[in-house]
Enzyme design. Structure first.
Site, PDB file in Angstrom:
ATOM      1  CG  HIS A  78      -2.260  -0.781   1.034  1.00  0.00           C
ATOM      2  ND1 HIS A  78      -3.342  -0.524   1.329  1.00  0.00           N
ATOM      3  CD2 HIS A  78      -2.135  -2.215   0.500  1.00  0.00           C
ATOM      4  CE1 HIS A  78      -4.249  -1.582   1.174  1.00  0.00           C
ATOM      5  NE2 HIS A  78      -3.566  -2.384   0.469  1.00  0.00           N
ATOM      6  CG  HIS A 245      -4.801 -11.242  -3.129  1.00  0.00           C
ATOM      7  ND1 HIS A 245      -5.806 -10.955  -3.595  1.00  0.00           N
ATOM      8  CD2 HIS A 245      -4.508 -10.245  -2.347  1.00  0.00           C
ATOM      9  CE1 HIS A 245      -6.213  -9.836  -3.678  1.00  0.00           C
ATOM     10  NE2 HIS A 245      -5.037  -9.191  -2.790  1.00  0.00           N
TER      11      HIS A 245
END
Length: 719
Positions: A78, A245
């Site tokens: 992020h 993920h």
């Protein structure tokens, strides 16, 4: 609270953002050299300290599966993932995640805790290790602790200590809104420049799907647009999503709106910069996105679990415990459960996000997934390279990379520039070349415009562009409208002839690159223009630029450096663009910020370029002088002279006529990019200095300094 000037007069052009270029707000001071400090680190010791934090669960914040590894991966992702190619802003450099607005974005819920967990490491190494480096290094170390072989790591990200107010994040006034104003013509799928994220306050796209609905086709379209805006292709996109993920889980034990306290910037003072207060015991888990569950049955191991789960099973959309859309397996018994994040004796069913399922339902993305499933080693390498690119895309050329883990390989997205296999020109050769350039068929204006076109592509945001590499002779820059391709072709042919003749005449190893020759030509023209005005100046020149090849140039990503407006050449563009900038003068300030210019530097460069006659297509617009090509202060003197009056000459108020008040005769034409220096109070205050009878000498000196700064912005070897 009292209103600011901007709030009283919203239409006011804000040039205050350039003040950050005028002073160093860092507490370390202007003499601080982060690269020098970073080299003092014991890099392996730093990594060991990060590993220790990662595996040392704290009482005040839980660690999923006994490690903060996935938490740190999300933090690094992020941080770096905000980068966008349109203006090169955001990204991991500067450690911007610890400053607003990123520090309080809804997509960054609880990452304040991840950074706080790393505080002991930061305190131990102090100035030798920036937050910008530490945040993403922690993500790299996390991957390694879970069995993944990374591609490498480079330090060198100086910290920022103030948010960049020049970064435009979008038109919305509420977090997680998706306004039609974010898109050209209001159509979803066509984001306005310079935006990349499709939702205000989210890093990429809404994980639930467009507008919070489980629309897999729309989600795939948003993913492709957003990742393209980050200069990622389909393979890199799939590798990043699938690789990231593979680890960890998402947290949505309950509805975020009902259980989360205010974000860090709105939290009470006693919370000391921590936000999103939540009672973990009362909720029965953590809350971040409102989506709950892991992707695989082994969330802290590098394996093929994510790819296999996504491709080998069917998924259906449901509302999870946090009230958000997520996807569960149609046949739950066929999917292996994961252990409980806090209690391994418990189990949890894997889930998928809408953005995950979208990859499966898009033909091109699915083809990449299937190839990865058949070739796990290819998946590993693709993710390693894409992750490395994600973390380092905003760092500029590889000579800025620091540390023992910098890969030997240089990638095209790093804008490589070849090393010289010759000696650079000295003072005697420089003088000889200046004479050749000024005696050539090229005009003073052509030399200035070509040097400016080459050097002014630089962006301090991501250190891309600039004169080094001589890429103005390559596509796409060679064909940009603002560079007047037909005239540029003639100029380059002449310069290449001078270069060839000089290099062929040498018996020694001294050579001149076209990149150096272009800058030298501009410098020589400025010196001559100043001499004609009665000032003997020498424009500093440092040889050392080399010429890149087409193979060393990522032409597609360089397209983003093309200026739609160039105030310095009085180029207003085609006018058919639609973006987040209200008018040409806003673009002027934005470009000045990217060039690292101050308000006086912006002002003096525009005025100087006008009197030099360096305008697009050599028009007279803004050339407020009878001595075109001479470096005088006439632009400012005539702009501020009250014997003239100004009136609009176009419906869009972009062109204006300058009339003599006594005779009524039109003496000049100008654009908004000229008049703003008389209408904006702060710019006019600066223009006053240069317009004065005793201001011309300072004007010439300041122009030379500002010109030199632009010409050498990308000379990291001199900084």
């Amino acid at each position: 609270m009292a209103k600011t000037n901007q709030e009283w007069w919203p239409q006011l052009l804000n040039v205050d953002i350039l003040d950050d270029n005028a002073r160093d707000v860092s507490p370390y001071g202007e003499e601080f050299d982060y690269a020098e400090e970073f080299q003092k680190l014991d890099f392996e010791e730093v990594k060991n300290d990060i590993r220790q934090v990662m595996m040392d669960s704290k009482d005040w914040w839980p660690a999923d599966y006994g490690t903060y590894g996935p938490f740190f991966i999300r933090m690094a992702w992020h941080s770096a993932g905000t980068y966008r190619t349109a203006d090169g802003r955001a990204g991991a450099s500067g450690g911007l995640q610890r400053l607003p607005p990123e520090s309080s974005w809804p997509d960054n819920i609880n990452l304040d805790k991840a950074r706080r967990l790393l505080q002991p490491v930061k305190l131990k190494y102090g100035r030798k290790l920036s937050w910008g480096d530490l945040i993403v290094l922690a993500g790299n170390v996390a991957l390694e602790t879970m069995g993944f072989e990374t591609f490498g790591f480079a330090g060198g990200r100086d910290d920022e200590f103030k948010s960049n107010e020049a970064t435009v994040w979008g038109p919305e006034e509420e977090w997680e809104e998706t306004s039609p104003e974010r898109y050209e013509d209001g159509e979803v799928g066509n984001l306005k420049d310079p935006l990349a994220n499709t939702v205000m306050g989210l890093i990429y796209v809404n994980p639930e799907g467009p507008y919070g609905e489980p629309d897999v086709e729309g989600s795939a379209a948003n993913i492709r647009e957003e990742f393209t805006k980050m200069a990622m292709n389909d393979e890199e996109t799939v590798a990043l999503i699938a690789g990231g993920h593979t680890f960890g889980k998402v947290h949505g034990a309950d509805n975020p709106e009902e259980h989360l306290g205010p974000e860090p910037e709105a939290a009470p003072i006693e919370d000391q910069g921590l936000g999103w207060d939540q009672d973990l015991d009362d909720i029965g888990g953590m809350i971040t996105s409102g989506i709950e569950g892991p992707w695989t049955d082994s969330p802290i191991e590098w394996d093929m679990g994510y790819v296999d789960n996504l491709l080998d099973h069917e998924w259906t959309s449901v509302k999870g415990p946090g009230g958000a859309w997520q996807w569960k397996p149609v046949d739950a018994d066929s999917v292996e459960d994961a252990p409980g994040a806090q209690d391994p004796s418990e189990s949890e069913e894997p889930m998928m996000l809408t953005t995950d399922v979208a990859l499966k339902h898009d033909d091109d993305y699915r083809a990449v997934l299937e190839r990865f499933q058949e070739n796990p080693d290819e998946f590993q390498e693709a993710f390693a390279r894409a992750w490395y690119k994600l973390l380092h895309r905003d760092m500029g050329p590889p000579e800025r990379y620091l540390g023992p883990e910098v890969p030997d390989e240089t990638m095209v997205w790093q804008d490589p520039i070849p090393d010289a296999d010759y000696e650079f020109v000295g003072d005697e050769e420089i003088a000889e070349l200046k004479t050749e350039l000024l005696d050539s068929e090229l005009s003073r204006t052509q030399l200035v415009k070509t040097a400016w076109a080459s050097a002014s592509t630089y962006r301090d945001s991501d250190k891309r562009g600039g004169a080094n590499g001589g890429r103005i002779r390559l596509e796409p820059q060679r064909s940009w409208e603002v560079n007047e391709p037909e005239e540029l072709e003639t100029v380059l042919e002449t310069l290449e002839g001078i270069q060839a003749a000089f290099n062929d005449s040498r018996d020694d190893d001294v050579r001149v690159s076209l990149a150096d020759l272009i800058v030298l030509g501009g410098n020589a023209a400025v010196e001559q223009a100043a001499a004609d005005a009665g000032y003997d100046v020498t424009v500093p020149f440092e040889p050392g630029r080399t010429d890149a090849t087409a193979e060393q140039t990522d032409a597609e990503s360089f397209e983003h450096l093309e200026p739609k407006v160039d105030a310095f050449r009085n180029y207003l563009g085609s006018g058919d663009y639609d973006d987040m900038y209200e008018n040409p003068e806003h673009r002027m300030v934005d470009k000045a910020e990217l060039l690292n210019l101050t308000v006086p530097e912006l002002t003096v460069l525009v005025g100087g370029m006008r009197t030099l006659g360096a305008t697009y297509q050599d028009t007279d617009r803004g050339v407020l002088t009878e001595e075109r090509g001479t470096l005088t202060n006439d632009f400012f003197a005539n702009l501020l002279d009250m014997q003239y009056e100004w009136e609009s000459a176009s419906e869009d108020d972009e062109l204006f006529e300058v009339r003599n008040r006594e005779t009524g005769e039109v003496e000049w034409e100008a654009t908004r990019l000229d008049l703003i220096f008389g209408s904006n109070a702060r710019l006019r205050a600066t223009a006053d200095v240069y317009a004065a009878d005793d201001g011309e000498e300072q004007f010439v000196e300041d122009f030379v300094d500002a010109w030199t700064k632009v010409m050498r912005n990308d000379r990291f070897d001199l900084q």
